[in-house]
Design a protein around this motif. Structure first.
Motif, PDB file in Angstrom:
ATOM      1  N   ALA A  99       0.773  -1.112   0.015  1.00  0.00           N
ATOM      2  CA  ALA A  99       0.017  -0.047   0.041  1.00  0.00           C
ATOM      3  C   ALA A  99       0.999   1.192  -0.121  1.00  0.00           C
ATOM      4  O   ALA A  99       0.563   2.271  -0.777  1.00  0.00           O
TER       5      ALA A  99
ATOM      6  N   ARG B 206       1.005   4.002  -3.102  1.00  0.00           N
ATOM      7  CA  ARG B 206       0.678   5.303  -2.758  1.00  0.00           C
ATOM      8  C   ARG B 206       1.708   6.382  -3.101  1.00  0.00           C
ATOM      9  O   ARG B 206       1.648   7.391  -3.797  1.00  0.00           O
TER      10      ARG B 206
ATOM     11  N   THR C  21       1.794   8.744  -6.457  1.00  0.00           N
ATOM     12  CA  THR C  21       1.843  10.371  -6.075  1.00  0.00           C
ATOM     13  C   THR C  21       3.348  10.961  -6.672  1.00  0.00           C
ATOM     14  O   THR C  21       3.408  12.355  -6.876  1.00  0.00           O
TER      15      THR C  21
END
Length: 139
Positions: free
Chosen positions: A78, A82, A86
């Protein structure tokens, strides 16, 4: 050292003791001694229960470690996704082929590094668990 014990038993039981003593060619005292010893020692069911309890405890610890490792794996994935989402800018269509080639090269390097770690018996989850603060530390 042996001591003498006088006891009274039902006639039927004495008959059974005599039959077994005759068949096995042992003394009646040996049969009664074995029976009393068996009665006074933990029976087979108690020994099985203790062994089963030890096995269940071991399995519980193994399942707890698996759950911990699964949580570490899920959290790692995770966080990576992420971070990647980003920080990775979109790629222009004319750069797609070069980016895919570079991606394949990087993935091959990743697989090679993973293979070396596995061969050496080094596990990321153990490194992370070793670095993680213990309960009450740093929280």
């Amino acid at each position: 050292m042996r001591d003498r014990l006088h006891l009274s038993l039902p006639a039927e039981l004495i008959g059974r003791i005599n039959d077994i003593a005759e068949r096995k060619r042992v003394t009646r005292s040996a049969i009664v001694e074995a029976a009393v010893e068996s009665f006074l020692s933990p029976d087979h069911a108690d020994m099985q229960e203790a062994a089963l309890t030890r096995r269940l405890d071991r399995l519980s610890r193994q399942v707890a470690r698996l759950e911990r490792d699964q949580r570490i794996t899920t959290e790692t994935l995770a966080l990576f996704v992420r971070f990647w989402l980003t920080t990775t800018p979109p790629i222009a269509p004319e750069q797609q082929a070069a980016a895919q080639a570079k991606g394949r090269e990087r993935f091959d390097g990743f697989v090679e590094a993973l293979g070396k770690r596995v061969q050496k018996g080094r596990w990321f989850a153990e490194e992370v668990a070793g670095d993680a603060p213990q309960s009450g530390e740093g929280e």
